[in-house]
Design a protein around this motif. Structure first.
Motif, PDB file in Angstrom:
ATOM      1  N   THR A 120      32.562   7.117  42.173  1.00  0.00           N
ATOM      2  CA  THR A 120      33.793   7.329  42.940  1.00  0.00           C
ATOM      3  C   THR A 120      35.016   6.979  42.098  1.00  0.00           C
ATOM      4  O   THR A 120      35.989   7.736  42.042  1.00  0.00           O
ATOM      5  CB  THR A 120      33.782   6.450  44.214  1.00  0.00           C
ATOM      6  N   ASN A 128      36.175   9.397  39.785  1.00  0.00           N
ATOM      7  CA  ASN A 128      36.566  10.654  40.442  1.00  0.00           C
ATOM      8  C   ASN A 128      35.553  11.772  40.261  1.00  0.00           C
ATOM      9  O   ASN A 128      35.914  12.947  40.122  1.00  0.00           O
ATOM     10  CB  ASN A 128      37.928  11.130  39.918  1.00  0.00           C
ATOM     11  N   ASP A 169      33.294  14.698  40.887  1.00  0.00           N
ATOM     12  CA  ASP A 169      33.173  15.698  41.943  1.00  0.00           C
ATOM     13  C   ASP A 169      31.730  16.207  41.989  1.00  0.00           C
ATOM     14  O   ASP A 169      30.853  15.690  41.301  1.00  0.00           O
ATOM     15  CB  ASP A 169      34.211  16.820  41.771  1.00  0.00           C
ATOM     16  N   ARG A 170      31.504  17.244  42.813  1.00  0.00           N
ATOM     17  CA  ARG A 170      30.131  17.725  43.003  1.00  0.00           C
ATOM     18  C   ARG A 170      29.543  18.420  41.784  1.00  0.00           C
ATOM     19  O   ARG A 170      28.375  18.791  41.779  1.00  0.00           O
ATOM     20  CB  ARG A 170      30.102  18.731  44.148  1.00  0.00           C
ATOM     21  N   HIS A 171      30.376  18.656  40.774  1.00  0.00           N
ATOM     22  CA  HIS A 171      29.892  19.390  39.603  1.00  0.00           C
ATOM     23  C   HIS A 171      29.630  18.471  38.420  1.00  0.00           C
ATOM     24  O   HIS A 171      29.480  18.924  37.290  1.00  0.00           O
ATOM     25  CB  HIS A 171      30.904  20.488  39.243  1.00  0.00           C
ATOM     26  N   ALA A 181      21.323  12.136  44.069  1.00  0.00           N
ATOM     27  CA  ALA A 181      20.891  13.051  45.137  1.00  0.00           C
ATOM     28  C   ALA A 181      21.650  12.813  46.437  1.00  0.00           C
ATOM     29  O   ALA A 181      21.637  13.665  47.328  1.00  0.00           O
ATOM     30  CB  ALA A 181      19.390  12.902  45.384  1.00  0.00           C
ATOM     31  N   TYR A 205      25.016  11.211  46.402  1.00  0.00           N
ATOM     32  CA  TYR A 205      26.463  11.135  46.182  1.00  0.00           C
ATOM     33  C   TYR A 205      27.090  12.483  46.552  1.00  0.00           C
ATOM     34  O   TYR A 205      26.707  13.519  45.992  1.00  0.00           O
ATOM     35  CB  TYR A 205      26.759  10.794  44.721  1.00  0.00           C
ATOM     36  N   LYS A 206      28.019  12.481  47.491  1.00  0.00           N
ATOM     37  CA  LYS A 206      28.620  13.723  47.999  1.00  0.00           C
ATOM     38  C   LYS A 206      27.553  14.755  48.371  1.00  0.00           C
ATOM     39  O   LYS A 206      27.688  15.931  48.090  1.00  0.00           O
ATOM     40  CB  LYS A 206      29.610  14.301  46.974  1.00  0.00           C
ATOM     41  N   ARG A 207      26.480  14.287  48.935  1.00  0.00           N
ATOM     42  CA  ARG A 207      25.317  15.108  49.339  1.00  0.00           C
ATOM     43  C   ARG A 207      24.618  15.791  48.181  1.00  0.00           C
ATOM     44  O   ARG A 207      23.947  16.805  48.352  1.00  0.00           O
ATOM     45  CB  ARG A 207      25.709  16.153  50.385  1.00  0.00           C
ATOM     46  N   GLY A 208      24.761  15.195  46.970  1.00  0.00           N
ATOM     47  CA  GLY A 208      23.930  15.684  45.875  1.00  0.00           C
ATOM     48  C   GLY A 208      24.675  16.257  44.694  1.00  0.00           C
ATOM     49  O   GLY A 208      25.308  17.296  44.793  1.00  0.00           O
TER      50      GLY A 208
END
Lengths: 342, 342
Positions: free
Chosen positions: B73, B76, B78-80, B100, B102-105
C-alpha cells in the motif's frame, strides 16, 4: 456464473440444502439480522452454529475475520462445511472472504437482506474487507454456491437503508438501460416496484460480470459513481457524525462523475440535468466544504481501477451507456466537487 | 498449470520480466535470502521495493501479512504490480497469499531458494498462513505467474535445510516412482544428483496437481507422511528447543504412516523395512516420549483432509503407489507412534 434465485427463502433454502451434502452449517449474522432475518431462516436448518459479529462497515476488518475463522475452527469445521452469510454487504463481503480462505476455501451462500446487497454486493463474487481505511483493499474474487434473494427481507429495513440501496438500482439503469432510467426517474422511491427492480438490477449485473468476471475491462462500468463515491464514503468514515451510507456516497459520486462525463462531451446537458435533479430529489445534497475537496481527491489515488498514479473512471457515454478507463486529472475532480457544492 | 523453469535465474528472470509489463515490482525476502540470494537477483530488476520480513515458520501469520500488505500500500502498488517471493516455503506461501488477496489479487512469481520450496512449496498453488497454531489454516489456491528454479541457490543452504527438503524428494519417489526410490535409497544425501532430483520431483508434483488442482481427490496422495508429520511439526513448534524443520517432521510421518500402510496390508514388510532403514539413516530418530503421543494424535483432528471427525490419510499402496482417503482411528495412530518410539 453463480446461481441467483429470487423467491421466498422457504422455497429456495431447503431446496439448496437438499441438493448438497454439507458436513456442517454456520450462519453469519449481526445484531440486526439475528433479530429480524434469522427467524425467517432457522426453520429450514438442522443443527447449525451461529456466528455473530458487530454490525457496520467499521467492523469490516481483519480483526473481525479472526473472530469468524476462530468460530469455524472451534466448531471443527472441515472443508465440506457451508457458511451462510445472512445480512447486508458487510456480512456478505467479509463472510465470503472468510469462507474463501478458511482451509483454502469452503462453500458459502449469500442471503442478502438489504436492498444494496440484493442488487449489488451479493452478485459477482467480489469479496473482501477494508484495510487501513481503504475500502475492500484485501480480498478475492470467488463466486458463492448460490445467492438466495427474498424480497420479504426488504420489509425489515429502515427507510434510510432502502434509499441507500436504491442508488445502485439507479446506477444499473443509467449504465445499461435508458428506457428503465426514464421510467424510474418519474417516480419517487416509495412508488417504485422494488421486486421488479431487484430482478432488473441482478440481470444487468450478471450480464456484465459474466463477460468479465475479474474486472479486466467491461466490468469496470459497474464502478460508475464509485471512484469519487468511494472517496467521499471513506473520507466521512473518520467523522462519525457525518458518516454516509454507501449509496448516499455513491449518489454524490454519480452527480460528480456525470458532470465529468458532460465536461468530456460524453453526455449532453439534458441527461446531466435529469441525473442531478433526480438524485437531489431522492438524496438531498451532502454538505461538502471547500476544505473537504482536496482530501477526497487524494483518496481516489488508492482506487483499485487506477493504473500507476493515473486515476481512471467509468463515465457515462450517453443514456444507458458507459465507458471505462477514462483518465481524469486531479484538477478535473476538484472542479467536479466544486460544481457539486455550488 | 503454472510455468516452471529450471535454469539459471540470469536467464529466466529477465526473460519473464520482458514478457510482462508490470507497473511495479516488489521483492519479498527475509534476513537470510536478502543476504545470500537477493544479490543474485537484483541485477535483473530495475526500480523495485524490498519488503523484508522475519525468517521462520513462527512468523507465518496474519500479523506478518499485515506488514506485507502495508508495504504494498505504501508503495502505491496497483493491480498491475508483481510480487517476487524470494525464499523458502514460508516466503512463498505467505507472499503468495498476500499477493492473491491484495486488491483482490496481483501477479506473483516464486523464486524458491530452499530444496524444500523448489521440490514442493513453489509448485501447485497452495498458499497460506498458520492460524492459532494450525498450519496453513487460512489461505487460497492460486497459481503464480511463473516459478523460477535455479539450483545455484541450494549452495547457499545449511546442510540441515537441505536434508529437510530431501524428505519431499523421498516422498515423491515413494508415492509415484518405484525405480527412482530404488535408486535414491542406495545413496546418502551427499551422493545424490540434486539438480536431477529437483526436476524429477517437480514433474511428479505437476503431473498430480494438473489432474486435481484443488485437492478433491488424487492430489491428496501428496500428503503421504503429512498427517502425522504435520501434527508432529505443530506439536514441537511450541517447544523451541525441540523444534523440527518441516522435512524432519515429515520423515517421522513417513515412517509412522508406512507402518499404518503395512498394518492395513497395503505394503509388505520389505518396503516398510527399506523406508525405516533409509529414513533413520538420513534423519536419525526423533525422541518421542510416551507423553507426546496423545497430544500429537489430537492435533491430527484439524487436518484439512479430514471429513467430519474422521481422520483420513494418504497411505502407500505398494512401491511407487499411493491411495488416499483411508480412514485411520486414534488407536491406530497411537500404535504407529509407539512403533516409531520402539
Amino acid at each position: 456464473m453463480s446461481d441467483v434465485r429470487i423467491a421466498p427463502i422457504a422455497e429456495t433454502l431447503p431446496e439448496f440444502l437438499e441438493k448438497h451434502q454439507f458436513s456442517a452449517v454456520a450462519v453469519l449474522v449481526d445484531y440486526h439480522t439475528q433479530k429480524f432475518c434469522y427467524p425467517l431462516v432457522k426453520n429450514w436448518l438442522s443443527k447449525h452454529t451461529i456466528i455473530r459479529i458487530k454490525a457496520g462497515e467499521e467492523y469490516k476488518h481483519l480483526h473481525t475475520c479472526e473472530t469468524i475463522w476462530e468460530a469455524l475452527t472451534n466448531a471443527n469445521f472441515d472443508r465440506h462445511g457451508l457458511l451462510l452469510n445472512l445480512g447486508g454487504g458487510v456480512i456478505g463481503d467479509m463472510g465470503g472472504f472468510c469462507a474463501a480462505t478458511y482451509k483454502r476455501g469452503i462453500a458459502f451462500a449469500q442471503i442478502p437482506t438489504t436492498l444494496l446487497a440484493q442488487v449489488d454486493a451479493s452478485v459477482g463474487g467480489k469479496l473482501g474487507i477494508d484495510f487501513h481505511g481503504f475500502k475492500n483493499h484485501i480480498g478475492v474474487f470467488k463466486l458463492p454456491e448460490t445467492v438466495l434473494i427474498d424480497p420479504v427481507f426488504l420489509q425489515t429495513l429502515p427507510e434510510r437503508e432502502l434509499r441507500s440501496g436504491f442508488a445502485e438500482v439507479i446506477k444499473h439503469c443509467l449504465i445499461a438501460d435508458a428506457a428503465k432510467w426514464d421510467e424510474i426517474r418519474r417516480r419517487d422511491l416509495t412508488e417504485q416496484n422494488l421486486s421488479e427492480l431487484v430482478a432488473h438490477s441482478v440481470a444487468v449485473k450478471q450480464r456484465v460480470v459474466e463477460q468479465d468476471p475479474t474486472e479486466k475491462g467491461l466490468r469496470k462500468i459497474l464502478n460508475f459513481g464509485h471512484t469519487l463515491g468511494h472517496a467521499v464514503e471513506t473520507y466521512f468514515l473518520a467523522q462519525p457524525r457525518k458518516r454516509l451510507l454507501h449509496g448516499e456516497a455513491i449518489a454524490v459520486g454519480m452527480v460528480t462523475e456525470a458532470f465529468l462525463a458532460h465536461q468530456k462531451k460524453m453526455i449532453d446537458a439534458t441527461l446531466l440535468a435529469e441525473i442531478e435533479e433526480y438524485i437531489f430529489s431522492v438524496y438531498g445534497k451532502v454538505n461538502l466544504t471547500g476544505a473537504d475537496v482536496e482530501p477526497i481527491v487524494a483518496l481516489t489515488l488508492q482506487d483499485k481501477k487506477n493504473q500507476g498514479k493515473q486515476v481512471r473512471m467509468a463515465l457515462l457515454d450517453g443514456p444507458g451507456r458507459c465507458a471505462f478507463d477514462i483518465p481524469v486529472t486531479r484538477a478535473e475532480m476538484r472542479q467536479a466537487l466544486d460544481y457539486y457544492r455550488g
